[in-house]
Design a protein around this motif. Structure first.
Motif, mmCIF file in Angstrom:
data_model
loop_
_atom_site.group_PDB
_atom_site.id
_atom_site.type_symbol
_atom_site.label_atom_id
_atom_site.label_comp_id
_atom_site.label_asym_id
_atom_site.label_seq_id
_atom_site.Cartn_x
_atom_site.Cartn_y
_atom_site.Cartn_z
ATOM 1 N N SER A 109 63.427 54.578 -10.288
ATOM 2 C CA SER A 109 64.216 55.757 -10.612
ATOM 3 C C SER A 109 65.666 55.358 -10.866
ATOM 4 C CB SER A 109 64.142 56.794 -9.478
ATOM 5 O OG SER A 109 64.626 56.242 -8.276
ATOM 6 N N ILE A 122 62.890 59.040 -13.745
ATOM 7 C CA ILE A 122 61.793 58.368 -13.046
ATOM 8 C C ILE A 122 60.838 57.760 -14.070
ATOM 9 C CG2 ILE A 122 59.949 58.631 -11.333
ATOM 10 C CD1 ILE A 122 61.462 61.317 -10.582
ATOM 11 N N SER A 134 57.341 60.190 -8.891
ATOM 12 C CA SER A 134 58.130 61.428 -8.907
ATOM 13 C C SER A 134 58.051 62.150 -7.565
ATOM 14 C CB SER A 134 57.635 62.353 -10.029
ATOM 15 O OG SER A 134 57.791 61.741 -11.295
ATOM 16 N N PHE A 159 61.530 69.781 -13.603
ATOM 17 C CA PHE A 159 61.058 68.444 -13.965
ATOM 18 C C PHE A 159 60.683 68.443 -15.439
ATOM 19 C CE2 PHE A 159 57.628 65.389 -14.717
ATOM 20 C CZ PHE A 159 58.220 64.226 -14.258
ATOM 21 N N GLU A 161 59.056 66.069 -18.343
ATOM 22 C CA GLU A 161 58.346 64.843 -18.728
ATOM 23 C C GLU A 161 58.532 64.625 -20.219
ATOM 24 O OE1 GLU A 161 53.843 62.953 -19.070
ATOM 25 O OE2 GLU A 161 54.151 64.936 -18.163
ATOM 26 N N ILE A 174 54.851 68.102 -8.788
ATOM 27 C CA ILE A 174 55.786 67.488 -7.851
ATOM 28 C C ILE A 174 56.011 68.463 -6.703
ATOM 29 C CG2 ILE A 174 58.093 66.511 -7.567
ATOM 30 C CD1 ILE A 174 58.122 65.928 -10.515
#
Length: 259
Positions: A109, A122, A134, A159, A161, A174
């Protein structure tokens, strides 16, 4: 942050980011913890005394009604937490307060700290690896926030991605104990709208709307103000919006061609 995402994608890694939102962060800085960190960073002597004097001995109260016309007020209460907002020293003291957060994270990270905006990038070798990293990162930052008496606003923490066109659409989960992070397809990051595809479409649409409003203002007042005034308004309300992040956008566009 964005450069780290592009680097990870070039290295054939999966990548995502936790974009943290802290509740009343400048009001929650604990003075005793901050003083301890100042001593840890060897901030001593007159400057240390000046900072301690700056933080201690402050009082506040609430006044209801018009000042001097029968207003009602609460009792004075000493302030034991927080740094003064709107001050030059406030953000610096907060950065000192949060500066050791990256130390609790591992090599999978990367932390980006900018004033009260805290984001963690991450990486993972695959989907499962990214999800494990994560969740481990989320667990560590929650424990760090709790130890430093800061509270994460889970409703606004997201979060993101980063996905390429051929990536699956199933989201990463998460969570830690009863807390979980919302998945997002776009986030606002330092004034930029960052999409999971690293596209600039939504940010361009947002900027275009602001520029159209600025153009309308310039057009309406062009006949009643001088040329110098128009230039001042242009650079304040048009050029500043147009130029913000433009170099980053060009670099991102060029690098995405090779992904």
């Amino acid at each position: 942050m964005i450069n780290g995402m592009l680097t990870a994608l070039n290295d054939k890694l999966m990548v995502g980011g936790i974009f943290c939102d802290l509740q009343k962060v400048f009001d929650c800085v604990n003075h005793q913890i901050l003083k301890g960190k100042l001593e840890f960073y060897r901030i001593q002597g007159k400057f240390s005394s000046l900072v301690k004097s700056y933080l201690t001995g402050r009082f506040q109260r609430v006044i209801l009604g018009n000042f001097g016309l029968g207003e009602k007020s609460s009792n004075w209460k000493q302030i034991k937490n927080g740094v003064p907002q709107g001050s030059i020293l406030g953000p610096l003291l907060f950065l000192i307060y949060i500066n050791d957060l990256p130390k609790v994270l591992d090599g999978n990270s990367h932390t980006v700290l900018y004033a009260d905006d805290t984001s963690i990038l991450i990486m993972g070798l695959n989907k499962r690896d990214l999800e494990e990293n994560s969740n481990l990162t989320f667990q560590k930052i929650i424990k760090w926030f709790n130890s430093n008496r800061l509270t994460l606003n889970l409703n606004k923490t997201q979060f993101l991605e980063v996905k390429l066109k051929h990536s699956p659409n199933d989201g990463i989960k998460i969570k830690y104990e009863q807390m979980h992070v919302n998945n997002a397809t776009e986030v606002s990051f330092l004034g930029l709208i960052l999409e999971d595809s690293l596209s600039w479409k939504k940010h361009t649409k947002y900027v275009t709307g602001k520029l159209c409003s600025a153009c309308y203002v310039l057009w309406k007042i062009r006949a009643v103000v001088s040329q110098d005034t128009l230039k001042t308004i242009y650079f304040a309300h048009f050029h500043s919006i147009l130029s913000y992040g433009i170099i980053l956008g060009a670099i991102l566009h060029m690098q995405k061609r090779y992904l």
